[in-house]
Enzyme design. Structure first.
Site, PDB file in Angstrom:
ATOM      1  N   GLU A 246       0.845  -1.197   0.000  1.00  0.00           N
ATOM      2  CA  GLU A 246       0.000   0.000   0.000  1.00  0.00           C
ATOM      3  C   GLU A 246       0.882   1.250   0.000  1.00  0.00           C
ATOM      4  O   GLU A 246       2.094   1.166   0.136  1.00  0.00           O
ATOM      5  CB  GLU A 246      -0.967  -0.032   1.192  1.00  0.00           C
ATOM      6  CG  GLU A 246      -0.331  -0.070   2.563  1.00  0.00           C
ATOM      7  CD  GLU A 246       0.150   1.281   3.034  1.00  0.00           C
ATOM      8  OE1 GLU A 246      -0.553   2.287   2.808  1.00  0.00           O
ATOM      9  OE2 GLU A 246       1.236   1.344   3.637  1.00  0.00           O
ATOM     10  N   THR A 279       2.640  -3.089   4.268  1.00  0.00           N
ATOM     11  CA  THR A 279       2.688  -1.632   4.325  1.00  0.00           C
ATOM     12  C   THR A 279       3.982  -1.126   3.708  1.00  0.00           C
ATOM     13  O   THR A 279       4.935  -1.877   3.514  1.00  0.00           O
ATOM     14  CB  THR A 279       2.639  -1.112   5.776  1.00  0.00           C
ATOM     15  OG1 THR A 279       3.897  -1.373   6.426  1.00  0.00           O
ATOM     16  CG2 THR A 279       1.511  -1.743   6.567  1.00  0.00           C
ATOM     17  N   ASP A 280       4.008   0.161   3.439  1.00  0.00           N
ATOM     18  CA  ASP A 280       5.274   0.803   3.141  1.00  0.00           C
ATOM     19  C   ASP A 280       5.951   1.141   4.476  1.00  0.00           C
ATOM     20  O   ASP A 280       5.429   0.841   5.545  1.00  0.00           O
ATOM     21  CB  ASP A 280       5.057   2.047   2.271  1.00  0.00           C
ATOM     22  CG  ASP A 280       6.224   2.304   1.331  1.00  0.00           C
ATOM     23  OD1 ASP A 280       7.370   2.006   1.724  1.00  0.00           O
ATOM     24  OD2 ASP A 280       6.007   2.801   0.213  1.00  0.00           O
ATOM     25  N   TYR A 281       7.077   1.801   4.416  1.00  0.00           N
ATOM     26  CA  TYR A 281       7.955   1.998   5.572  1.00  0.00           C
ATOM     27  C   TYR A 281       7.291   2.815   6.692  1.00  0.00           C
ATOM     28  O   TYR A 281       6.814   3.925   6.478  1.00  0.00           O
ATOM     29  CB  TYR A 281       9.220   2.710   5.099  1.00  0.00           C
ATOM     30  CG  TYR A 281      10.466   2.433   5.897  1.00  0.00           C
ATOM     31  CD1 TYR A 281      11.169   1.242   5.727  1.00  0.00           C
ATOM     32  CD2 TYR A 281      10.950   3.367   6.793  1.00  0.00           C
ATOM     33  CE1 TYR A 281      12.336   1.005   6.435  1.00  0.00           C
ATOM     34  CE2 TYR A 281      12.121   3.135   7.512  1.00  0.00           C
ATOM     35  CZ  TYR A 281      12.804   1.940   7.334  1.00  0.00           C
ATOM     36  OH  TYR A 281      13.963   1.703   8.040  1.00  0.00           O
TER      37      TYR A 281
END
Length: 388
Positions: A246, A279-281
């Site tokens: 995402e 998720t992204d970071y």
């Protein structure tokens, strides 16, 4: 075969404790596992820092973390393979599922020193060739998975480059949704044509169209435009790509990581994506210190579980608060409406099925030694690139 695979996944589900399951949903940054500058033998003669086995034991043996991401300075394929071997040995001896390694691969295998580089996505788009895109994906997977032992490639980007001020336009396949869809699918098929290699399409949804061009800036897109253009590539790949990431942004005022409309209704129900969503970071942390829609980090973790369909979180630096927040989200004494355990099991099953698809549950990981000529060829490739 399908029944056998399901039995293998369910066997792990039966053996995992609640804390084990939480560990499977977390991804740690490689930087947390490396020797530091003040430790003996911290680097080799070329400045490469090695994996610290004690730190790896803590994250994968004690906490049971399910995934690792990122790179270290000038790591070669053999450095990744050696590190992964240590990590998998720790997981196996601790009775944990195998750990899956993810690496950003939008630019090809540029984080594996000595790999042959492929054109940037915007250059691939200029060819309009699905064959070339397929081969680029395959080349990246050969270097990343077969040579470096990394099963999970974070690529391709499926955003539409409608905002010329955005700094990451070159990571896209351009502005045309059909071109993005066709070349994106070709890259995915190229990656996943390599045994045990898995693609991760990103960033869902509309990350590439920030309002004024600033990275991670809010995105505002009318529903008709979203469906007619921005969702076209995702419809094309949803049934083939094994994982999706995402996006950092909020879409029409709602951060994607905790967006029921995008991650549940559109991604899971309409596109029928059954794979694993990451998720992204630091995305859950971003909910309260960047998007400012929650008052605390535990509340951010709760909202992510309640509203979206994220399976794995790039935590990636502070594991203890993540475990505490996950336990609090499930605790009826801490929440009027605690998260149901079935929500956690849903994600852990997807994670284990993904590891099964990546070939990690079927056998004990054993890094195959690279032939001397392979190692020398990678070094020469890198030298030639630097000279040109």
């Amino acid at each position: 075969m399908g029944t056998e695979k399901d039995a293998l996944v369910e066997g792990w589900m039966d053996r995992l404790s609640l804390r084990d399951k939480i560990g499977q949903t977390a991804q740690v940054d490689l930087s947390q596992l490396l020797n530091t500058n003040d430790e003996d033998a911290n680097a080799d003669e070329d400045g490469r820092v090695a994996l610290n086995a004690t730190k790896a034991q803590y994250y994968f043996g004690e906490l049971g973390i399910g995934s690792v991401l990122n790179t270290a300075k000038d790591w070669r394929a053999v450095d990744y393979r050696n590190a992964i071997q240590i990590i998998q040995d720790i997981a196996r001896k601790s009775g944990r599922p195998p750990v899956i390694y993810g690496l950003d691969s939008v630019h090809g295998a540029n984080y594996v020193l000595g790999s042959i580089m492929t054109p940037q996505p915007i250059n691939l788009a200029a060819t309009f060739s699905e064959v070339i895109a397929f081969e680029a994906g395959k080349m990246a997977a050969v270097a990343t998975t077969q040579q470096a032992g990394i099963a999970w490639l974070f690529a391709p980007v499926l955003g539409l480059a409608w905002q010329p001020s955005w700094a990451r336009v070159y990571e896209t396949f351009g502005e045309d949704p059909l071109v993005v869809a066709n070349l994106g699918l070709a890259i995915i098929q190229g990656i996943q044509s390599v045994p045990n290699a898995s693609a991760c399409a990103k960033h869902f949804l509309a990350y590439s169209n920030p309002s004024h061009g600033l990275d991670r800036e809010p995105t505002h897109i009318p529903t008709r435009i979203l469906y007619e253009y921005f969702l076209v590539p995702w419809r094309k790949v949803a049934k083939e790509v094994l994982t999706i990431m995402e996006s950092y942004t909020d879409l029409n005022g709602v951060p994607n990581v905790a967006n029921h409309d995008t991650l549940r209704r559109i991604l899971r129900d309409e596109l029928e994506f059954e794979g694993m969503l990451v998720t992204d970071y630091k995305e859950e942390e971003n909910l309260f210190n960047f998007h400012h829609i929650t008052r605390t980090y535990p509340e951010a973790v709760y909202r992510t579980l309640q509203e979206g369909s994220v399976d794995m979180s790039m935590v990636p630096l502070s594991m203890e608060p993540y475990f505490d927040a996950m336990l609090q989200a499930l605790d009826p004494n801490s929440n009027e409406r605690p998260i149901d355990m079935g929500r956690i099991d849903e994600s852990v099953r997807r994670i284990l099925r993904f590891k099964q698809q990546a070939g990690l549950l079927d056998h004990i990981y054993q890094a195959k030694p690279m032939l001397p000529e392979e190692t020398e060829a990678m070094v020469q490739n890198r030298k030639q690139e630097r000279e040109h």
